[in-house]
Design a protein around this motif. Structure first.
Motif, PDB file in Angstrom:
ATOM      1  N   PRO A  17      35.279  17.164 -20.004  1.00 15.63           N
ATOM      2  CA  PRO A  17      34.461  18.168 -19.307  1.00 15.63           C
ATOM      3  C   PRO A  17      33.099  17.630 -18.878  1.00 15.63           C
ATOM      4  O   PRO A  17      32.570  18.019 -17.829  1.00 15.63           O
ATOM      5  CB  PRO A  17      34.305  19.285 -20.344  1.00 15.63           C
ATOM      6  N   VAL A  18      32.530  16.734 -19.691  1.00 18.02           N
ATOM      7  CA  VAL A  18      31.228  16.148 -19.360  1.00 18.02           C
ATOM      8  C   VAL A  18      31.352  15.272 -18.114  1.00 18.02           C
ATOM      9  O   VAL A  18      30.536  15.347 -17.191  1.00 18.02           O
ATOM     10  CB  VAL A  18      30.686  15.322 -20.545  1.00 18.02           C
ATOM     11  N   LEU A  19      32.396  14.440 -18.080  1.00 18.14           N
ATOM     12  CA  LEU A  19      32.614  13.570 -16.926  1.00 18.14           C
ATOM     13  C   LEU A  19      32.927  14.387 -15.676  1.00 18.14           C
ATOM     14  O   LEU A  19      32.429  14.072 -14.579  1.00 18.14           O
ATOM     15  CB  LEU A  19      33.755  12.597 -17.226  1.00 18.14           C
ATOM     16  N   ALA A  20      33.730  15.433 -15.830  1.00 19.90           N
ATOM     17  CA  ALA A  20      34.047  16.294 -14.686  1.00 19.90           C
ATOM     18  C   ALA A  20      32.779  16.920 -14.112  1.00 19.90           C
ATOM     19  O   ALA A  20      32.609  17.016 -12.885  1.00 19.90           O
ATOM     20  CB  ALA A  20      35.039  17.377 -15.107  1.00 19.90           C
ATOM     21  N   ARG A  21      31.884  17.347 -14.987  1.00 17.44           N
ATOM     22  CA  ARG A  21      30.614  17.931 -14.525  1.00 17.44           C
ATOM     23  C   ARG A  21      29.763  16.884 -13.801  1.00 17.44           C
ATOM     24  O   ARG A  21      29.157  17.174 -12.758  1.00 17.44           O
ATOM     25  CB  ARG A  21      29.850  18.511 -15.719  1.00 17.44           C
ATOM     26  N   GLU A  22      29.735  15.673 -14.324  1.00 24.55           N
ATOM     27  CA  GLU A  22      29.020  14.592 -13.652  1.00 24.55           C
ATOM     28  C   GLU A  22      29.556  14.375 -12.239  1.00 24.55           C
ATOM     29  O   GLU A  22      28.786  14.223 -11.281  1.00 24.55           O
ATOM     30  CB  GLU A  22      29.169  13.291 -14.437  1.00 24.55           C
ATOM     31  N   LEU A  23      30.881  14.328 -12.125  1.00 24.11           N
ATOM     32  CA  LEU A  23      31.508  14.083 -10.834  1.00 24.11           C
ATOM     33  C   LEU A  23      31.200  15.203  -9.839  1.00 24.11           C
ATOM     34  O   LEU A  23      30.897  14.941  -8.666  1.00 24.11           O
ATOM     35  CB  LEU A  23      33.021  13.919 -11.012  1.00 24.11           C
ATOM     36  N   ARG A  24      31.277  16.438 -10.298  1.00 22.22           N
ATOM     37  CA  ARG A  24      30.976  17.568  -9.402  1.00 22.22           C
ATOM     38  C   ARG A  24      29.529  17.510  -8.944  1.00 22.22           C
ATOM     39  O   ARG A  24      29.229  17.782  -7.774  1.00 22.22           O
ATOM     40  CB  ARG A  24      31.272  18.890 -10.111  1.00 22.22           C
ATOM     41  N   ASN A  25      28.630  17.176  -9.854  1.00 19.88           N
ATOM     42  CA  ASN A  25      27.211  17.089  -9.498  1.00 19.88           C
ATOM     43  C   ASN A  25      26.943  15.988  -8.475  1.00 19.88           C
ATOM     44  O   ASN A  25      26.004  16.083  -7.676  1.00 19.88           O
ATOM     45  CB  ASN A  25      26.362  16.854 -10.750  1.00 19.88           C
ATOM     46  N   LEU A  26      27.770  14.945  -8.501  1.00 16.11           N
ATOM     47  CA  LEU A  26      27.627  13.851  -7.533  1.00 16.11           C
ATOM     48  C   LEU A  26      28.233  14.195  -6.178  1.00 16.11           C
ATOM     49  O   LEU A  26      27.945  13.531  -5.188  1.00 16.11           O
ATOM     50  CB  LEU A  26      28.290  12.574  -8.063  1.00 16.11           C
ATOM     51  N   GLY A  27      29.109  15.214  -6.157  1.00 18.92           N
ATOM     52  CA  GLY A  27      29.732  15.620  -4.903  1.00 18.92           C
ATOM     53  C   GLY A  27      31.198  15.266  -4.766  1.00 18.92           C
ATOM     54  O   GLY A  27      31.737  15.264  -3.649  1.00 18.92           O
ATOM     55  N   ALA A  28      31.874  14.973  -5.884  1.00 15.45           N
ATOM     56  CA  ALA A  28      33.296  14.645  -5.835  1.00 15.45           C
ATOM     57  C   ALA A  28      34.120  15.859  -5.403  1.00 15.45           C
ATOM     58  O   ALA A  28      33.751  17.001  -5.644  1.00 15.45           O
ATOM     59  CB  ALA A  28      33.773  14.158  -7.201  1.00 15.45           C
TER      60      ALA A  28
END
Length: 387
Positions: A17-28
């Motif tokens: 979940p932490v990595l998924a949030r990072e990716l969404r914040n980057l624009g994935a």
């Protein structure tokens, strides 16, 4: 490859979940959590951005082919049908990493060997010359993953694991992995608007990762190279543009980031690593004994530390953890305290404090718990009434 394509970022268990949030914040795009991985979609520029920025990713894979298997022979056949010249030429070197979860194959090393044979034979047949194998510094690294009857072949865009940030030159007996440290910090909710303390800082990894988060410094900005820099389609100008644009978003944190350790050798190593990361202006470390010192800062404080587990450092576990609990009660009132330990049956039970959160994570192969203690000033009941 197309402008946008599927990618997969690997991570440690529990940090999906932490990595998924990072990716969404980057624009994935199309972010989907798996087990120890997160799938997403983006273009070449986003792959560069993600590689530089992600704090909890171990490596980023780009799938290039998927096919089904019914027998061992299907592996060679399926691999032989891939147009390998899209990804390397006969003068390149290559390496193959394989992982197998299938009744068809029982040995990942065998899968790597057969995959190598298929690629080499493809070039030998078509170009009368073959690429060489280099397991240490290949030009192109492939990942072959077999799950039941499905084989997925991917380009490994990272090469060496992304936890190798490039700043750590000195470590202690039991250093914490950089990716794990960053993930734990993000789980605490730390974002640089709070003071941060690591009272058993060792070689300083947690402090450095916290300072990078607080200052919005890309996690892998100090890394010497990524595997994709040797790819045939590597865009040097685009990479430089993204690299520079990320640096422009760096900010100057104003809250304190403090660490201490009782061992002089740990302080020396931490100082060296902090200097390697160019973060000496943002991190203060001192030689202190956690058990005899007050929390060095007041206000909104997050405390995170990685005490000895008794696995690689000899300690009297029940006594040691009991003293941790006593110290927190006496010296850390008002703080949000987090610690990670693999000794959750004896160690954490002897802390003698009620946990407000308990999260299952792994430190290497060790199953651990990340626990949170809300250290109220006075009694918990009184604190709630005052609020």
């Amino acid at each position: 490859m197309d402008d946008n394509y599927n990618m997969l970022a690997k991570c440690l268990y529990g940090f999906e979940p932490v990595l998924a949030r990072e990716l969404r914040n980057l624009g994935a795009q199309n972010v989907r959590e798996g087990v120890r991985n997160v799938q997403f979609k983006g273009d070449k520029g986003f792959m560069y951005k993600a590689s530089l920025s992600l704090r909890t990713a171990i490596r980023i894979l780009v799938p290039i082919e998927t096919f089904t298997l019914q027998s061992e022979a299907d592996l060679y056949k399926g691999l032989s049908g891939i147009s390998w010249e899209k990804y390397l030429n006969e003068n390149n070197t290559l390496a193959i990493h394989s992982s197998v979860h299938s009744e068809i194959f029982s040995n990942s090393h065998y899968v790597s060997l057969r995959s190598k044979d298929a690629i080499v034979d493809y070039f030998r047949h078509k170009y009368q010359k073959r690429p060489s194998i280099d397991t240490k510094h290949p030009d192109v690294q492939f990942d072959v993953h077999i799950q039941n009857n499905t084989c997925t072949v991917s380009l490994d865009s990272s090469g060496e694991s992304l936890h190798k940030r490039g700043y750590r030159s000195d470590t202690n007996i039991a250093p914490i992995n950089e990716v794990l440290a960053a993930g734990l910090i993000l789980m605490t909710g730390y974002d640089g608007t709070q003071h941060f303390v690591d009272p058993m800082c060792g070689s300083g990894t947690i402090l450095i990762e916290a300072a990078m988060i607080a200052n919005n410094i890309p996690a892998n900005i100090n890394r010497p190279e990524f595997a994709f820099e040797k790819w045939l389609d590597f865009d040097k100008e685009l990479f430089a543009l993204i690299h520079d644009s990320l640096l422009k978003k760096v900010r100057n944190a104003t809250k304190k980031i403090l660490g201490f350790d009782k061992a002089p050798s740990a302080i020396r190593k931490a100082q060296a690593n902090i200097e390697n990361a160019s973060l000496e202006d943002f991190i203060q470390i001192e030689r202190k004994n956690f058990f005899s010192e007050d929390c060095p800062v007041e206000g909104n404080v997050i405390v995170l530390f990685n005490p000895p587990y008794g696995e690689r450092l000899e300690i009297n576990v029940p006594v040691f953890y009991r003293e941790i609990g006593d110290c927190l009660k006496q010296h850390y009132a008002g703080c949000n305290v987090w610690l990670i330990s693999s000794d959750f049956n004896v160690g954490l039970k002897n802390v003698g404090l009620r946990t407000s959160k308990k999260i299952k994570v792994f430190n290497g192969k060790l199953e651990c718990r990340l626990v949170k203690y809300e250290m109220y000033a006075g009694s918990r009941k009184a604190s709630k009434i005052n609020e």
